[in-house]
Design a protein around this motif. Structure first.
Motif, PDB file in Angstrom:
ATOM      1  N   PRO A  30       0.800  -1.232   0.000  1.00 18.60           N
ATOM      2  CA  PRO A  30       0.000   0.000   0.000  1.00 18.60           C
ATOM      3  C   PRO A  30       0.827   1.274   0.000  1.00 18.60           C
ATOM      4  O   PRO A  30       0.456   2.263  -0.630  1.00 18.60           O
ATOM      5  CB  PRO A  30      -0.830  -0.145   1.288  1.00 18.60           C
TER       6      PRO A  30
ATOM      7  N   ASP B 162       1.609   2.812  -3.393  1.00 19.52           N
ATOM      8  CA  ASP B 162       0.571   3.411  -4.239  1.00 19.52           C
ATOM      9  C   ASP B 162       0.929   4.849  -4.594  1.00 19.52           C
ATOM     10  O   ASP B 162       0.734   5.305  -5.724  1.00 19.52           O
ATOM     11  CB  ASP B 162      -0.781   3.384  -3.521  1.00 19.52           C
ATOM     12  N   ARG B 163       1.431   5.539  -3.609  1.00 21.01           N
ATOM     13  CA  ARG B 163       1.745   6.962  -3.820  1.00 21.01           C
ATOM     14  C   ARG B 163       2.859   7.138  -4.842  1.00 21.01           C
ATOM     15  O   ARG B 163       2.877   8.104  -5.606  1.00 21.01           O
ATOM     16  CB  ARG B 163       2.146   7.576  -2.479  1.00 21.01           C
TER      17      ARG B 163
ATOM     18  N   THR C 103       1.108   6.981  -8.187  1.00 17.96           N
ATOM     19  CA  THR C 103       0.116   8.009  -8.517  1.00 17.96           C
ATOM     20  C   THR C 103       0.644   9.436  -8.441  1.00 17.96           C
ATOM     21  O   THR C 103       0.004  10.359  -8.959  1.00 17.96           O
ATOM     22  CB  THR C 103      -1.103   7.874  -7.579  1.00 17.96           C
TER      23      THR C 103
ATOM     24  N   ASP D  25       2.462  -3.395  -8.167  1.00 12.76           N
ATOM     25  CA  ASP D  25       2.434  -1.993  -7.747  1.00 12.76           C
ATOM     26  C   ASP D  25       1.765  -1.141  -8.820  1.00 12.76           C
ATOM     27  O   ASP D  25       2.417  -0.548  -9.691  1.00 12.76           O
ATOM     28  CB  ASP D  25       3.856  -1.494  -7.460  1.00 12.76           C
ATOM     29  N   ASP D  26       0.435  -1.087  -8.753  1.00 13.60           N
ATOM     30  CA  ASP D  26      -0.360  -0.367  -9.757  1.00 13.60           C
ATOM     31  C   ASP D  26      -1.106   0.823  -9.177  1.00 13.60           C
ATOM     32  O   ASP D  26      -1.935   1.437  -9.849  1.00 13.60           O
ATOM     33  CB  ASP D  26      -1.353  -1.321 -10.413  1.00 13.60           C
ATOM     34  N   GLY D  27      -0.855   1.151  -7.908  1.00 15.84           N
ATOM     35  CA  GLY D  27      -1.532   2.284  -7.280  1.00 15.84           C
ATOM     36  C   GLY D  27      -2.809   1.932  -6.552  1.00 15.84           C
ATOM     37  O   GLY D  27      -3.469   2.818  -5.993  1.00 15.84           O
ATOM     38  N   HIS D  28      -3.185   0.633  -6.498  1.00 17.29           N
ATOM     39  CA  HIS D  28      -4.456   0.243  -5.875  1.00 17.29           C
ATOM     40  C   HIS D  28      -4.289  -0.809  -4.777  1.00 17.29           C
ATOM     41  O   HIS D  28      -5.256  -1.472  -4.409  1.00 17.29           O
ATOM     42  CB  HIS D  28      -5.410  -0.293  -6.943  1.00 17.29           C
ATOM     43  N   ALA D  29      -3.074  -0.976  -4.261  1.00 17.70           N
ATOM     44  CA  ALA D  29      -2.841  -2.009  -3.248  1.00 17.70           C
ATOM     45  C   ALA D  29      -3.627  -1.724  -1.971  1.00 17.70           C
ATOM     46  O   ALA D  29      -4.247  -2.625  -1.392  1.00 17.70           O
ATOM     47  CB  ALA D  29      -1.352  -2.115  -2.943  1.00 17.70           C
TER      48      ALA D  29
ATOM     49  N   GLU E 110      -6.341  -0.045  -1.578  1.00 19.95           N
ATOM     50  CA  GLU E 110      -7.760  -0.285  -1.833  1.00 19.95           C
ATOM     51  C   GLU E 110      -8.068  -1.771  -1.758  1.00 19.95           C
ATOM     52  O   GLU E 110      -9.099  -2.170  -1.180  1.00 19.95           O
ATOM     53  CB  GLU E 110      -8.127   0.258  -3.216  1.00 19.95           C
TER      54      GLU E 110
END
Length: 729
Positions: free
Chosen positions: A527, A530-531, A534, A712-716, A718
């Motif tokens: 998580p 994510d930053r 993004t 690591d796609d920015g939605h971990a 979530e």
């Protein structure tokens, strides 16, 4: 012809398979092949086998379209094997270093049909138990071979397939194969001993027989343990077919059968109480059915009494005897616990009045209802608002606003909390109350030992990095790095976990081995990263401005890991020389490991406008975003920073010492995320020459990212919130 074919079936062994394969392929005897059989494993075992096959021509992989079980999977490997001898090695065990030299020498010198080697039981707490070989053969057997009728005691050696090598043509000539089902070794190993004309015994420990804390069938309750009867029936039916040639061996094989049945029956981790009467009745039935006409050597003492009770079908007496033994053992354990508890250190702790009062308050709060809307967060032993817990907290505020999130932080770190974050101070009644009543507890390390796992609560272990250095139980093999670790207490903490968050398949494999327990792994990405996915240009420029860094400056972040064997570790390079290589626009950020946050010592005199100590910065993600290049050693920082697809340098001047003192899961200089330097001069030269951004470094980074950063796609965060808080499976 190859001397030895290793057949290694793999099913749900991703945490152990690498160690098994390394132990085989790293032997000095190289006249071998490895047949890895992926038994349609739902984890990454098949991919690990493929990885080894891609880099070592001695490894071949067979992928099965459906799960067939251990016995049939071994048969598949046997059919593909080409060696003179076959060794069926279980994928969670591993060979002793250099043992294969002695094994190969014995095979070549004596040409046995079966060669039995010694082993130790390697327990999860890093203790070992010798096998019974010395009890079976009080004197060394020597290199001579024999038939079982000449030395029937050999039947008492453990009847597994992995502690013996078998001549492949001997197996083919006698049609010896594995049958499906549990306890498949029984119906293979005993017929092999009965049929062999040349049996050899090598009194050398060659196999570490892993005693897993979880996941082994020997620690799994269920009615499948009744399959042991079918396997033994196959042995005796085969003996009936072979007739007089093996009649004289019936007594010793019969004794082994009853011993094995009783071993399974009395193990409470295998046979549930409600199944024991039926299991005992089956033993008695087989006793009457297969009892040799002339009897058999009944063991002495209590073991012999068990045999006699089986012979007469007296289940109630057997149960009463077992209950008495269990009560005696339990009483002994209680006495030992009391002795350990009443120590001077424990008495001193009890006198600490404030701690006693707080613990009593905590226990009182445990009697109150769990707050169904409360989630408690912590990071790095209450060092503040950070890492994966912070990212999950932020996602939960957005996706599950009905849940109240409260952070526990040290008093000296309260000022680092973002505005609006609710908190309690560690060590206060409010913190103990939150710990006692929260439905969710989220941490990137473990909560203190006194914290209880209440029914209906959910503990989430997020971890705080992809492991390079060995962790958890694996540290037991490295006493320097594990100094002061109470591994029994560690496992009690691990047993509280409901979820373990992992960033990639490699982490999953290592955590499941290092922390064996019944938690659920969520392999969803980290998580906190994510930053990094993004964040836009605007945010990067803002962070650089806050750190006093200009737009056109080249920023290098140096972030080493902690070294238990080197207290007060300092950067092993000259910052001035590195800055010279970077040129006038170069800036150097130095961040010590968080273990050193109360041990600040000023850097020696360097150019203060171009070197910044950022160890106290609350969010390491800010530093990643601000930096153009990362220099690290054996730190998990490289896995996070690789998400940004920016240059990384592995600076490993003490790799050998670190490997010996702390242990590593893989060599980051052999599989690096970029350029590698081993000396201060090499480090400076990488920047001076531009190799930091060279083609070779770029290729290494692409391979590293492909292996470790796919999730690591920015939605971990979530994904974690939906699974843990919203129960969206």
């Amino acid at each position: 012809m190859t001397l030895i074919s290793f057949v290694v079936p793999a099913y749900r062994v991703q945490g152990y398979l690498r160690e098994c394969l390394d132990s085989i392929l790293g032997q000095p005897e190289t006249d071998i092949e490895v047949i890895g059989v992926d038994d349609c494993s739902p984890d990454d075992s098949g991919d690990i086998l493929a990885e080894y096959a891609a880099r070592d021509p001695r490894v071949e992989v067979i992928r099965l379209p459906e799960n067939v079980g251990l016995g049939p999977a071994r048969n598949v490997g046997l059919d593909r094997a080409t060696g003179r001898y076959v060794w069926f090695v279980d994928a969670d065990d591993w060979l002793v270093p250099d043992c294969l030299t002695a094994v190969a020498d014995r095979l070549r010198a004596t040409r046995p049909d079966v060669l039995v080697v010694d082993h130790v039981r390697a327990w999860w707490n890093d203790t070992t138990t010798r096998s019974g070989m010395r009890e079976v053969f009080a004197e060394p057997v020597g290199p001579e071979t024999f038939r079982l009728r000449e030395r029937p005691a050999a039947a008492r050696l453990l009847h597994t397939a992995w502690n013996r090598l078998l001549r492949r043509q001997f197996l083919l000539d006698n049609g010896l194969r594995f049958f499906p089902g549990w306890y498949e070794d029984v119906s293979f190993s005993y017929p092999a001993l009965l049929a062999a004309e040349r049996i050899g015994v090598l009194d050398l420990v060659c196999v570490n027989y892993r005693q897993r804390r979880t996941g082994a069938i020997t620690r799994t309750r269920g009615d499948r343990h009744f399959e042991v009867f079918d396997q033994w029936h196959r042995v005796f039916r085969l003996m009936d077919e072979w007739g007089p040639a093996v009649d004289e061996l019936r007594p010793v094989v019969f004794e082994r059968m009853i011993w094995h049945y009783l071993t399974v029956l009395v193990n409470s981790e295998r046979i549930a109480p409600e199944l024991r009467p039926r299991f005992f009745a089956r033993i008695s039935e087989d006793y009457r059915r297969w009892l040799p006409p002339g009897g058999y050597p009944v063991p002495a003492g209590a073991e012999g009494l068990k045999h006699r009770l089986v012979a007469t079908g007296r289940w109630r007496t057997f149960r009463a005897l077992r209950t008495a033994y269990l009560a005696r053992d339990a009483a002994g354990r209680r006495v030992r616990r009391v002795r350990r508890r009443v120590t001077p250190a424990a008495r001193r702790t009890a006198r600490r009045g404030r701690d006693v009062v707080l613990r009593e308050y905590y226990r009182a709060e445990l009697r109150r209802p769990v707050d169904p809307a409360l989630a408690v967060y912590a990071a790095y032993w209450y060092r503040g608002y950070a890492c994966n817990p912070a990212a999950i907290y932020e996602a939960a505020r957005r996706l599950a606003p009905q849940i109240r999130g409260v952070w526990i932080v040290r008093r000296d770190r309260v000022g680092t909390l973002p505005e609006g974050v609710e908190y309690v101070v560690a060590g206060t009644p409010a913190a103990h109350r939150a710990l006692a009543r929260a439905r969710w507890l989220v941490n990137n390390v473990n909560f203190p030992d006194h914290v209880r796992k209440r029914p209906g609560t959910v503990h989430v272990q997020t971890h705080h990095g992809t492991p390079i250095k060995v962790m958890g139980l694996d540290q037991q093999r490295y006493p320097v790095g594990a100094a002061g670790v109470d591994f029994a207490a560690l496992l009690r903490r691990v047993d509280r976990w409901d979820y373990s968050i992992t960033s990639n398949s490699f982490s999953t494999q290592m955590w499941e081995r290092a922390y064996p327990a019944e938690y659920t792994t969520l392999e969803v990405g980290y998580p906190r990263n994510d930053r990094l996915v993004t964040a836009g240009t605007e945010e990067v420029l803002r962070i650089r401005a806050e750190l006093g860094l200009g737009i056109g400056e080249q920023v290098v972040l140096y972030a080493p890991t902690h070294r238990e064997h080197l207290p007060g570790y300092r950067p092993p390079f000259d910052p001035d020389r590195l800055l010279d290589a970077l040129g006038p626009t170069g800036r150097l950020l130095i961040r010590s490991h968080y273990f050193h946050d109360r041990d600040r010592r000023a850097l020696r005199q360097v150019d203060r406008e171009r070197v910044h100590d950022v160890s106290g910065h609350p969010r390491v993600e800010d530093l990643y975003l601000a930096a153009d290049v990362l220099v690290t050693d054996y730190s998990s920082a490289m896995f996070d920073y690789a998400v940004l697809d920016r240059p990384i340098v592995v600076y490993a001047p003490d790799l050998q010492a670190y490997r010996l003192a702390r242990g590593v899961y893989f060599d980051v200089t052999a599989e690096p995320p970029g350029a590698v330097a081993r000396t201060p001069a090499e480090l400076v030269d990488l920047f001076r020459s531009g190799a930091v951004r060279g083609a070779e470094a770029e290729r290494a980074r692409r391979a590293f990212r492909d292996r470790f950063c796919r999730l690591d796609d920015g939605h971990a965060a979530e994904r974690v919130v939906r699974r843990v808080f919203l129960e969206d499976v």
